[in-house]
Design a protein around this motif. Structure first.
Motif, mmCIF file in Angstrom:
data_model
loop_
_atom_site.group_PDB
_atom_site.id
_atom_site.type_symbol
_atom_site.label_atom_id
_atom_site.label_comp_id
_atom_site.label_asym_id
_atom_site.label_seq_id
_atom_site.Cartn_x
_atom_site.Cartn_y
_atom_site.Cartn_z
ATOM 1 N N ASP A 197 -4.753 6.180 2.713
ATOM 2 C CA ASP A 197 -4.313 7.032 3.810
ATOM 3 C C ASP A 197 -4.854 6.546 5.155
ATOM 4 O O ASP A 197 -4.171 6.648 6.182
ATOM 5 C CB ASP A 197 -4.763 8.472 3.577
ATOM 6 C CG ASP A 197 -4.026 9.118 2.402
ATOM 7 O OD1 ASP A 197 -3.038 8.536 1.929
ATOM 8 O OD2 ASP A 197 -4.454 10.204 1.964
ATOM 9 N N ARG A 198 -6.067 6.047 5.148
ATOM 10 C CA ARG A 198 -6.642 5.501 6.383
ATOM 11 C C ARG A 198 -5.776 4.372 6.932
ATOM 12 O O ARG A 198 -5.520 4.296 8.141
ATOM 13 C CB ARG A 198 -8.058 4.978 6.120
ATOM 14 C CG ARG A 198 -9.160 6.017 6.158
ATOM 15 C CD ARG A 198 -10.514 5.322 6.069
ATOM 16 N NE ARG A 198 -11.619 6.269 6.160
ATOM 17 C CZ ARG A 198 -12.897 5.899 6.206
ATOM 18 N NH1 ARG A 198 -13.223 4.610 6.133
ATOM 19 N NH2 ARG A 198 -13.846 6.813 6.314
ATOM 20 N N LYS A 199 -5.350 3.497 6.042
ATOM 21 C CA LYS A 199 -4.551 2.350 6.470
ATOM 22 C C LYS A 199 -3.220 2.805 7.061
ATOM 23 O O LYS A 199 -2.782 2.281 8.104
ATOM 24 C CB LYS A 199 -4.320 1.397 5.288
ATOM 25 C CG LYS A 199 -5.572 0.677 4.840
ATOM 26 C CD LYS A 199 -5.293 -0.432 3.837
ATOM 27 C CE LYS A 199 -4.878 0.078 2.492
ATOM 28 N NZ LYS A 199 -4.784 -1.027 1.496
ATOM 29 N N ALA B 227 0.809 -1.225 0.000
ATOM 30 C CA ALA B 227 0.000 0.000 0.000
ATOM 31 C C ALA B 227 0.840 1.271 0.000
ATOM 32 O O ALA B 227 0.335 2.343 0.345
ATOM 33 C CB ALA B 227 -0.972 0.011 1.175
ATOM 34 N N GLN B 228 2.098 1.170 -0.378
ATOM 35 C CA GLN B 228 2.980 2.332 -0.397
ATOM 36 C C GLN B 228 3.831 2.316 -1.667
ATOM 37 O O GLN B 228 4.103 1.258 -2.219
ATOM 38 C CB GLN B 228 3.860 2.348 0.851
ATOM 39 C CG GLN B 228 3.034 2.508 2.127
ATOM 40 C CD GLN B 228 3.772 2.104 3.378
ATOM 41 O OE1 GLN B 228 4.602 2.841 3.878
ATOM 42 N NE2 GLN B 228 3.461 0.932 3.900
ATOM 43 N N GLY B 229 4.237 3.504 -2.111
ATOM 44 C CA GLY B 229 5.029 3.585 -3.321
ATOM 45 C C GLY B 229 4.300 2.973 -4.509
ATOM 46 O O GLY B 229 3.140 3.277 -4.765
ATOM 47 N N PRO C 171 -5.203 -3.372 -3.019
ATOM 48 C CA PRO C 171 -6.645 -3.101 -2.983
ATOM 49 C C PRO C 171 -7.331 -3.556 -1.704
ATOM 50 O O PRO C 171 -8.507 -3.261 -1.486
ATOM 51 C CB PRO C 171 -7.167 -3.912 -4.172
ATOM 52 C CG PRO C 171 -6.232 -5.084 -4.251
ATOM 53 C CD PRO C 171 -4.881 -4.540 -3.856
ATOM 54 N N ASN C 172 -6.621 -4.262 -0.851
ATOM 55 C CA ASN C 172 -7.244 -4.836 0.338
ATOM 56 C C ASN C 172 -7.552 -3.771 1.390
ATOM 57 O O ASN C 172 -6.985 -2.672 1.381
ATOM 58 C CB ASN C 172 -6.333 -5.913 0.931
ATOM 59 C CG ASN C 172 -6.106 -7.054 -0.042
ATOM 60 O OD1 ASN C 172 -7.034 -7.746 -0.429
ATOM 61 N ND2 ASN C 172 -4.853 -7.239 -0.467
ATOM 62 N N ASP C 173 -8.433 -4.110 2.324
ATOM 63 C CA ASP C 173 -8.907 -3.142 3.319
ATOM 64 C C ASP C 173 -7.977 -2.991 4.515
ATOM 65 O O ASP C 173 -7.874 -1.910 5.090
ATOM 66 C CB ASP C 173 -10.301 -3.547 3.822
ATOM 67 C CG ASP C 173 -11.362 -3.434 2.743
ATOM 68 O OD1 ASP C 173 -11.221 -2.545 1.887
ATOM 69 O OD2 ASP C 173 -12.313 -4.230 2.751
ATOM 70 N N SER C 174 -7.314 -4.050 4.921
ATOM 71 C CA SER C 174 -6.546 -4.016 6.158
ATOM 72 C C SER C 174 -5.048 -3.886 5.889
ATOM 73 O O SER C 174 -4.564 -4.180 4.794
ATOM 74 C CB SER C 174 -6.813 -5.282 6.979
ATOM 75 O OG SER C 174 -6.447 -6.442 6.250
#
Length: 279
Positions: A187-189, A88-90, A95-98
């Motif tokens: 951003d939430r994650k 979830a970076q770069g 696509p996952n939620d957690s």
């Protein structure tokens, strides 16, 4: 909200940030060194430089491979340097939620398995330091020696500067009120990690078998006493507190950082007891 997260990242990492000189190689977006592989539900982007003993380098929250443009040229002279954009970076879109540190740690273990690396040296900065500690705890066979800077064990004011901790919590509360878009979801994650994780006990640290160099700045957002707690809880540890430095030790003290970490990697661990401490 994107602007808030950028401002937070600049403040969090740049308390003593010095301008980095542009390099000829575009680290973090280099087609000659970069690849993707399907790793546990997402495509993980990674780059490899140099040859020799494998060295895994892990970036912090909201960062990317390019954060180590001061380290890659130095270490790639003698090591096979492996870097990846965390989940979830770069360029590692997820696509996952957690998102959790344990998930990211197992992602790096998966990357090492993919590259047929049985064990390696590891450098971790901030969240990357947390990942490094967890890698040594969860996959001890993978880590020969570990150097971490700006890592913490808990998401509270005993570990993190109170102003930064409250600011992160405030941003986290604000973003949770916004309509969900792909960017807001990401951003939430990342803010959730800063506000509610990690949860590593001293008992967990005592399980670490490899030598560990624990690093912090004397004006780090991670409290100095917390950095000392981490070092004191690891059986084979060294402690290095850098003067006049915030959270960005790999940048502010880039040359000294590289030389000291390399010296730690190449020299055998020596346990110092009793009168030996006075010699």
């Amino acid at each position: 909200m994107r602007n808030f997260l950028i401002i937070f990242s600049l403040f969090f990492y740049g308390l003593n940030l010095q301008a980095q000189k542009p390099t000829e190689i575009n680290y973090g977006d280099n087609p000659k060194a970069g690849n993707y592989f399907n790793n546990r539900g997402f495509k993980m982007y990674y780059e490899v430089y140099g040859s020799g003993e494998p060295l895994l380098i892990i970036h912090g929250n909201g960062g990317s491979i390019k954060d180590f443009s001061n380290q890659i040229p130095y270490f790639s002279k003698n090591y096979k340097v492996i870097l990846a954009d965390s989940r979830a970076q770069g360029k590692s879109l997820d696509p996952n939620d957690s998102l959790s540190y344990e998930m990211m740690t197992d992602d790096f273990n998966g990357l090492l398995e993919h590259l047929n690396i049985k064990s390696c040296y590891v450098i971790g900065w901030s969240d990357g330091g947390i990942n490094g500690l967890l890698l040594a705890i969860r996959h001890p066979d993978k880590v020969k020696k570990l150097a971490v800077t700006g890592a913490n064990l808990t998401p509270d004011e005993s570990a993190v500067d109170p102003f930064i901790y409250k600011w992160a919590k405030s941003l986290n509360d604000s973003i949770n009120k916004l309509p969900i878009t792909p960017e807001i979801k990401k951003d939430r994650k990342l803010l959730h990690l800063l506000s509610y994780e990690p949860h590593i006990s001293k008992e967990d640290l005592q399980k670490i078998q490899c030598p560990v160099l624990v690093i912090g700045g004397d004006h780090d957002v991670i409290r100095t006493e917390h950095t000392m707690l981490i070092a004191n809880s690891i059986p084979k540890s060294y402690l290095w507190i850098l003067p006049n430095s915030g959270h960005s030790t790999p940048i502010v003290y880039k040359d000294l950082f590289n030389e000291t970490v390399n010296d730690f990697f190449v020299k055998p661990y020596r346990k110092i007891e009793g009168l030996d401490r006075l010699r």
